[in-house]
Design an enzyme around this catalytic site. Structure first.
Site, PDB file in Angstrom:
ATOM      1  N   ASP A 294     -19.978  75.513 -16.865  1.00 51.63           N
ATOM      2  CA  ASP A 294     -19.500  74.228 -17.382  1.00 51.63           C
ATOM      3  C   ASP A 294     -20.657  73.520 -18.115  1.00 51.63           C
ATOM      4  OD1 ASP A 294     -17.661  72.146 -17.688  1.00 51.63           O
ATOM      5  OD2 ASP A 294     -18.255  71.178 -15.804  1.00 51.63           O
ATOM      6  N   HIS A 295     -20.424  73.095 -19.338  1.00 56.35           N
ATOM      7  CA  HIS A 295     -21.419  72.334 -20.117  1.00 56.35           C
ATOM      8  C   HIS A 295     -22.785  73.010 -20.241  1.00 56.35           C
ATOM      9  CE1 HIS A 295     -18.920  68.797 -20.700  1.00 56.35           C
ATOM     10  NE2 HIS A 295     -18.546  68.898 -19.429  1.00 56.35           N
TER      11      HIS A 295
ATOM     12  N   HIS B 257     -15.725  61.654 -18.506  1.00 51.96           N
ATOM     13  CA  HIS B 257     -16.209  62.174 -17.224  1.00 51.96           C
ATOM     14  C   HIS B 257     -16.401  61.051 -16.196  1.00 51.96           C
ATOM     15  CE1 HIS B 257     -17.541  65.569 -19.893  1.00 51.96           C
ATOM     16  NE2 HIS B 257     -16.952  66.228 -18.908  1.00 51.96           N
TER      17      HIS B 257
ATOM     18  N   HIS C 299     -11.603  68.098 -20.943  1.00 48.95           N
ATOM     19  CA  HIS C 299     -12.612  67.708 -19.938  1.00 48.95           C
ATOM     20  C   HIS C 299     -12.273  66.303 -19.449  1.00 48.95           C
ATOM     21  CE1 HIS C 299     -15.965  70.718 -20.320  1.00 48.95           C
ATOM     22  NE2 HIS C 299     -15.085  71.152 -21.217  1.00 48.95           N
ATOM     23  N   GLY C 300     -12.956  65.878 -18.411  1.00 47.21           N
ATOM     24  CA  GLY C 300     -12.790  64.500 -17.938  1.00 47.21           C
ATOM     25  C   GLY C 300     -11.359  64.188 -17.559  1.00 47.21           C
ATOM     26  N   ALA C 301     -10.698  65.167 -16.917  1.00 47.37           N
ATOM     27  CA  ALA C 301      -9.249  65.048 -16.702  1.00 47.37           C
ATOM     28  C   ALA C 301      -8.860  64.780 -15.246  1.00 47.37           C
ATOM     29  CB  ALA C 301      -8.563  66.309 -17.220  1.00 47.37           C
ATOM     30  N   SER C 302      -9.766  64.188 -14.484  1.00 47.60           N
ATOM     31  CA  SER C 302      -9.368  63.781 -13.131  1.00 47.60           C
ATOM     32  C   SER C 302      -8.477  62.550 -13.218  1.00 47.60           C
ATOM     33  CB  SER C 302     -10.611  63.456 -12.281  1.00 47.60           C
ATOM     34  OG  SER C 302     -11.176  64.640 -11.768  1.00 47.60           O
TER      35      SER C 302
ATOM     36  N   ASN D  27     -10.020  70.385 -16.826  1.00 43.04           N
ATOM     37  CA  ASN D  27     -11.207  70.331 -15.963  1.00 43.04           C
ATOM     38  C   ASN D  27     -11.112  69.206 -14.939  1.00 43.04           C
ATOM     39  OD1 ASN D  27     -12.174  72.256 -17.688  1.00 43.04           O
ATOM     40  ND2 ASN D  27     -14.077  71.194 -18.156  1.00 43.04           N
ATOM     41  N   ILE D  28     -11.327  69.559 -13.690  1.00 46.61           N
ATOM     42  CA  ILE D  28     -11.226  68.564 -12.615  1.00 46.61           C
ATOM     43  C   ILE D  28     -12.420  68.704 -11.673  1.00 46.61           C
ATOM     44  CG2 ILE D  28      -9.852  67.847 -10.601  1.00 46.61           C
ATOM     45  CD1 ILE D  28      -7.369  68.887 -12.223  1.00 46.61           C
TER      46      ILE D  28
HETATM   47  P1  13P Z   1     -13.790  64.664 -14.271  1.00 45.55           P
HETATM   48  O1  13P Z   1     -15.042  63.872 -14.100  1.00 45.55           O
HETATM   49  O2  13P Z   1     -12.706  63.845 -14.865  1.00 45.55           O
HETATM   50  O3  13P Z   1     -13.369  65.374 -13.052  1.00 45.55           O
HETATM   51  O4  13P Z   1     -14.111  65.812 -15.377  1.00 45.55           O
HETATM   52  C1  13P Z   1     -14.729  67.009 -14.997  1.00 45.55           C
HETATM   53  C2  13P Z   1     -15.171  67.819 -16.160  1.00 45.55           C
HETATM   54  O5  13P Z   1     -14.793  67.614 -17.289  1.00 45.55           O
HETATM   55  C3  13P Z   1     -16.080  68.921 -15.877  1.00 45.55           C
HETATM   56  O6  13P Z   1     -16.521  69.538 -17.045  1.00 45.55           O
HETATM   57  O1  G3H Z   2     -18.687  67.340 -16.463  1.00 44.11           O
HETATM   58  C1  G3H Z   2     -19.443  67.438 -15.519  1.00 44.11           C
HETATM   59  C2  G3H Z   2     -18.962  67.906 -14.197  1.00 44.11           C
HETATM   60  O2  G3H Z   2     -18.278  66.899 -13.514  1.00 44.11           O
HETATM   61  C3  G3H Z   2     -20.121  68.452 -13.421  1.00 44.11           C
HETATM   62  O3  G3H Z   2     -20.920  67.432 -12.948  1.00 44.11           O
HETATM   63  O4  G3H Z   2     -23.160  68.070 -13.798  1.00 44.11           O
HETATM   64  O5  G3H Z   2     -22.905  66.481 -11.866  1.00 44.11           O
HETATM   65  O6  G3H Z   2     -22.394  68.927 -11.573  1.00 44.11           O
HETATM   66  P1  G3H Z   2     -22.447  67.738 -12.511  1.00 44.11           P
HETATM   67 ZN    ZN Z   3     -16.755  68.268 -18.710  1.00 49.31          ZN
END
Ligand code: 13P
Ligand code: G3H
Ligand code: ZN
Length: 311
Positions: free
Chosen positions: A82-83, A180, A213-216, A256-257
Site C-alpha cells: 500500500d502506498h 485517509h 483509497h480513504g474509503a472507511s 481500501n479500508i
Molecule cells: P481509510 O483511512 O479510509 O481506511 O483508508 C485506507 C487507505 O486508503 C489505505 O491505503
Molecule cells: O493509507 C494509509 C493506510 O491507512 C496505512 O496507514 O501508513 O499508518 O500504516 P499507515
Molecule cells: Zn490509501
C-alpha cells in the site's frame, strides 16, 4: 491455494459489479479477523501492507502471517504493498513475495509520476506482479505524511488514458473526495463524492479497474465505543456506505479500508478493559478485538463490497 496477483480478481469484480476489499494488516489478530470473515463468506480479499506496517512488524513476520492465512483460507488472496513511495520499496516487496504493489507517485509532477510508475511496471510484470498507481491527490494522513485539504486535488479525467497507456499499469487509484483517516468531512459538512469524475474516468477507460483509497465509513458504533471508554475522537466521520456501495457497482473494483479496522480494534480494547478492570491477559482483549475485526469485514463484504460468494 497460493497467493495470487490482483489481475483476474479485479477483472471478475468489474464484470460482476462488485469490489474486492483491500484491508491493511499490521499484526496476527488483524490478519486472522479479516481472513476468517472472507472464508466464512467465501469472498476474495486483498491484504495490504504499508511501509509503516512493514517497519512495525517486519517484512518476514507479515509474510509468514499471510502465508499462514493462505494455508487456512480457501479463497483468492493477494498480498499488496500500500502506498509504495519509491522503486526500491516496490522492488523489495516484489522480490520478497508480494503479488501486487502500489507505486504512489501522486505527489510528483505528472511526467515524473508516469516515469516512476512505468519503471515499477517494467520490473513487476515479468515477475507476475500487478501494479496500482494513483492520479490526483487525497487529503488526509498516510504514514507520517499529512496532505492538507489545500494541496489535495481531484483526478483530472483528461489524463487517465494517456497515463494508463504509457505506464501499462493494472489499476488506478483516483481522487473523488475520499480521504485517509477518521476525519473525512467537517462537522456540518455534507459528505459528497464526485461520481461525475468516476463516470468520466469509466467512459475513458472501459473495463479498467479503479481503486478507492480513504474509503472507511468510520463506523459510528466504534467511534462511540472509543468516546464512551476514555477516548477522545469528536467529529470523526467517514464516507457513507451507500456511496461506497454505489461506487463498487461502477468501475471501482478495489476499496481500501484501514481506519475502520483501527477504530474497531481500539474501541473494543478500550471497552473490554473498562468492563474488566482486573483482567491482564492480552489474549482476552485481543480475542475481543479480533472478533470486532471479523464483524467489520463481514459487514463490509455483505453491505458495501458485494463480494460474498465470489471466491
Ligand atoms: P481509510 O483511512 O479510509 O481506511 O483508508 C485506507 C487507505 O486508503 C489505505 O491505503
Ligand atoms: O493509507 C494509509 C493506510 O491507512 C496505512 O496507514 O501508513 O499508518 O500504516 P499507515
Ligand atoms: Zn490509501
Amino acid at each position: 491455494m497460493s497467493l495470487i496477483n490482483t489481475k483476474e480478481m479485479l477483472e471478475k469484480a468489474y464484470e460482476g459489479k462488485y469490489a474486492v476489499g483491500a484491508f491493511n494488516v499490521n499484526n496476527m489478530e488483524i490478519v486472522q479477523g479479516i481472513t476468517k470473515a472472507c472464508k466464512d463468506l467465501n469472498s476474495p480479499v486483498i491484504l495490504q501492507v504499508s511501509a509503516g506496517a512493514r517497519k512495525y512488524a517486519s517484512h518476514t513476520y507479515l509474510m509468514k502471517l499471510v502465508e499462514a492465512a493462505v494455508e487456512e483460507t480457501p479463497v483468492p488472496i493477494a498480498l499488496h504493498l500500500d502506498h509504495g513511495d519509491s522503486f526500491e520499496l516496490c522492488k523489495s516487496c516484489i522480490d520478497g513475495g508480494f503479488t501486487s504493489v502500489m507505486i504512489d507517485g501522486s505527489s510528483l509532477d505528472y511526467e515524473d509520476n508516469v516515469e516512476l510508475t512505468k519503471k515499477v511496471v517494467d520490473y513487476a510484470h515479468p515477475r507476475n506482479v500487478t501494479v496500482e498507481a494513483e492520479l490526483g491527490r487525497l487529503a488526509g494522513i498516510e504514514d507520517e505524511v499529512h496532505v492538507t485539504e489545500d494541496s489535495a486535488s481531484y483526478t483530472d479525467p483528461g489524463q487517465v488514458e494517456d497515463f494508463v497507456t504509457r505506464t501499462g499499469v493494472d489499476s488506478l487509484a483516483i481522487a473523488i473526495g475520499t480521504s485517509h483517516g477518521a476525519y473525512k468531512f467537517k462537522p456540518g459538512q455534507k459528505p459528497q463524492l464526485r461520481f461525475d469524475i468516476l463516470q468520466e474516468v469509466e467512459a475513458r477507460l472501459p473495463k479498467f479497474p479503479i481503486v478507492l483509497h480513504g474509503a472507511s465509513s468510520v463506523v459510528p458504533k466504534f467511534v462511540e465505543m472509543i468516546n464512551e471508554n476514555g477516548g477522545k475522537m469528536p467529529d470523526a466521520v467517514g464516507i457513507p456506505e451507500e456511496m461506497l456501495k454505489k461506487a463498487s457497482q461502477m468501475a471501482v473494483c478495489k476499496i481500501n479500508i484501514d481506519s475502520d479496522l483501527r477504530l474497531a480494534m481500539t474501541g473494543t480494547i478500550r471497552a473490554y478493559l473498562n468492563e474488566n478492570p482486573s483482567h491482564f491477559d492480552p489474549r482476552q482483549y485481543l480475542k475481543a478485538a479480533r472478533e470486532a475485526i471479523y464483524e467489520v469485514v463481514a459487514h463490509k463484504i455483505k453491505n458495501v463490497l458485494g463480494s460474498a460468494g465470489k471466491a
